[in-house]
Design a protein around this motif. Structure first.
Motif, mmCIF file in Angstrom:
data_model
loop_
_atom_site.group_PDB
_atom_site.id
_atom_site.type_symbol
_atom_site.label_atom_id
_atom_site.label_comp_id
_atom_site.label_asym_id
_atom_site.label_seq_id
_atom_site.Cartn_x
_atom_site.Cartn_y
_atom_site.Cartn_z
ATOM 1 N N ASP A 128 1.891 6.546 -6.902
ATOM 2 C CA ASP A 128 0.840 7.487 -7.303
ATOM 3 C C ASP A 128 1.334 8.928 -7.168
ATOM 4 O OD1 ASP A 128 -1.888 8.164 -8.103
ATOM 5 O OD2 ASP A 128 -2.123 8.869 -6.032
ATOM 6 N N ALA A 129 2.034 9.225 -6.082
ATOM 7 C CA ALA A 129 2.581 10.577 -5.886
ATOM 8 C C ALA A 129 3.627 10.891 -6.954
ATOM 9 C CB ALA A 129 3.192 10.708 -4.498
ATOM 10 N N ARG A 130 4.470 9.932 -7.284
ATOM 11 C CA ARG A 130 5.493 10.122 -8.317
ATOM 12 C C ARG A 130 4.841 10.362 -9.676
ATOM 13 N NH1 ARG A 130 7.309 8.249 -12.547
ATOM 14 N NH2 ARG A 130 5.966 6.441 -12.502
ATOM 15 N N ARG A 131 3.841 9.566 -10.011
ATOM 16 C CA ARG A 131 3.156 9.688 -11.299
ATOM 17 C C ARG A 131 2.424 11.029 -11.402
ATOM 18 N NH1 ARG A 131 -0.952 6.038 -11.076
ATOM 19 N NH2 ARG A 131 0.644 4.577 -10.564
ATOM 20 N N THR A 132 1.771 11.419 -10.334
ATOM 21 C CA THR A 132 1.053 12.695 -10.327
ATOM 22 C C THR A 132 2.013 13.860 -10.500
ATOM 23 O OG1 THR A 132 -0.654 11.751 -8.897
ATOM 24 C CG2 THR A 132 -0.528 14.138 -8.989
ATOM 25 N N THR A 133 3.144 13.816 -9.810
ATOM 26 C CA THR A 133 4.149 14.875 -9.930
ATOM 27 C C THR A 133 4.719 14.920 -11.343
ATOM 28 O OG1 THR A 133 4.710 14.623 -7.595
ATOM 29 C CG2 THR A 133 6.314 15.756 -8.975
ATOM 30 N N ALA A 134 5.014 13.764 -11.919
ATOM 31 C CA ALA A 134 5.551 13.715 -13.287
ATOM 32 C C ALA A 134 4.531 14.270 -14.277
ATOM 33 C CB ALA A 134 5.929 12.276 -13.644
ATOM 34 N N ASP A 135 3.267 13.937 -14.109
ATOM 35 C CA ASP A 135 2.212 14.463 -14.988
ATOM 36 C C ASP A 135 2.116 15.981 -14.879
ATOM 37 O OD1 ASP A 135 1.609 11.908 -15.848
ATOM 38 O OD2 ASP A 135 -0.185 11.704 -14.598
ATOM 39 N N MET A 136 2.191 16.500 -13.656
ATOM 40 C CA MET A 136 2.112 17.950 -13.463
ATOM 41 C C MET A 136 3.290 18.648 -14.147
ATOM 42 S SD MET A 136 0.696 18.137 -9.493
ATOM 43 C CE MET A 136 1.811 19.430 -9.131
ATOM 44 N N LEU A 137 4.499 18.096 -13.995
ATOM 45 C CA LEU A 137 5.675 18.694 -14.626
ATOM 46 C C LEU A 137 5.579 18.637 -16.144
ATOM 47 C CD1 LEU A 137 8.545 17.396 -12.309
ATOM 48 C CD2 LEU A 137 7.705 19.730 -12.527
ATOM 49 N N ARG A 138 5.125 17.494 -16.668
ATOM 50 C CA ARG A 138 4.993 17.342 -18.110
ATOM 51 C C ARG A 138 3.960 18.330 -18.651
ATOM 52 N NH1 ARG A 138 4.823 12.294 -18.264
ATOM 53 N NH2 ARG A 138 2.603 12.052 -17.869
ATOM 54 N N ASN A 139 2.836 18.475 -17.971
ATOM 55 C CA ASN A 139 1.810 19.427 -18.401
ATOM 56 C C ASN A 139 2.342 20.857 -18.389
ATOM 57 O OD1 ASN A 139 0.014 17.330 -18.721
ATOM 58 N ND2 ASN A 139 -1.043 17.681 -16.795
ATOM 59 N N GLU A 189 0.834 -1.209 0.000
ATOM 60 C CA GLU A 189 0.000 0.000 0.000
ATOM 61 C C GLU A 189 0.869 1.259 0.000
ATOM 62 O OE1 GLU A 189 -3.969 -1.551 2.382
ATOM 63 O OE2 GLU A 189 -2.203 -0.936 3.520
ATOM 64 N N LEU A 190 1.928 1.247 0.797
ATOM 65 C CA LEU A 190 2.842 2.387 0.842
ATOM 66 C C LEU A 190 3.530 2.582 -0.511
ATOM 67 C CD1 LEU A 190 4.202 4.652 2.417
ATOM 68 C CD2 LEU A 190 5.886 2.982 3.205
ATOM 69 N N ALA A 191 3.959 1.491 -1.117
ATOM 70 C CA ALA A 191 4.598 1.569 -2.431
ATOM 71 C C ALA A 191 3.610 2.118 -3.458
ATOM 72 C CB ALA A 191 5.108 0.202 -2.860
ATOM 73 N N GLY A 192 2.352 1.709 -3.371
ATOM 74 C CA GLY A 192 1.329 2.220 -4.277
ATOM 75 C C GLY A 192 1.107 3.717 -4.102
ATOM 76 N N LEU A 193 1.075 4.174 -2.853
ATOM 77 C CA LEU A 193 0.910 5.607 -2.587
ATOM 78 C C LEU A 193 2.102 6.409 -3.117
ATOM 79 C CD1 LEU A 193 -0.540 5.592 1.033
ATOM 80 C CD2 LEU A 193 -1.717 6.302 -1.053
ATOM 81 N N LEU A 194 3.298 5.885 -2.917
ATOM 82 C CA LEU A 194 4.497 6.570 -3.414
ATOM 83 C C LEU A 194 4.509 6.614 -4.944
ATOM 84 C CD1 LEU A 194 7.185 5.188 -0.950
ATOM 85 C CD2 LEU A 194 6.247 7.498 -1.032
#
Length: 117
Positions: free
Chosen positions: A41-52, A34-39
């Protein structure tokens, strides 16, 4: 009824389940997965924000370059019109118009290079 007087009253926090209220702070327990999944998700969200953000910056730069190119081409058209009506010899007028057309062609053909550093 009782004949003894009430000496003190202790407040009671009413709860529908009548459980005693815990004095320990709330705890969250997560599994490693669960912790790995949360991390992740946070990494993917941050990468998406930077790419956008990068895509938006590139689009803004392209829009600004496009507007500058339109302005330059409009000014070249005005210059060509002025040269066509100017009182030059035919030879000078033709040479000036040839150079203006070459400049406009260079701007149009090379406009893709304007967007790359």
């Amino acid at each position: 009824m009782s004949s003894q007087p009430v000496k003190s009253v202790t407040p009671f926090d009413f709860r529908s389940d009548f459980e005693q209220q815990s004095t320990e702070p709330d705890k969250i327990s997560l599994t490693v997965a669960e912790l790995a999944g949360l991390l992740e998700d946070a990494r993917r969200t941050t990468a998406d924000m930077l790419r956008n953000e990068q895509v938006q910056q590139q689009a803004d730069a392209m829009r600004a370059s496009s507007e500058a190119l339109k302005t330059a081409l409009a000014q070249i058209v005005q210059l060509a019109e002025l040269l066509e009506t100017a009182s030059f010899s035919d030879e000078i007028r033709d040479e000036a118009l040839t150079r203006v057309r070459a400049l406009a062609a260079e701007l149009i053909d090379g406009q893709g290079n304007l967007f790359h550093p």
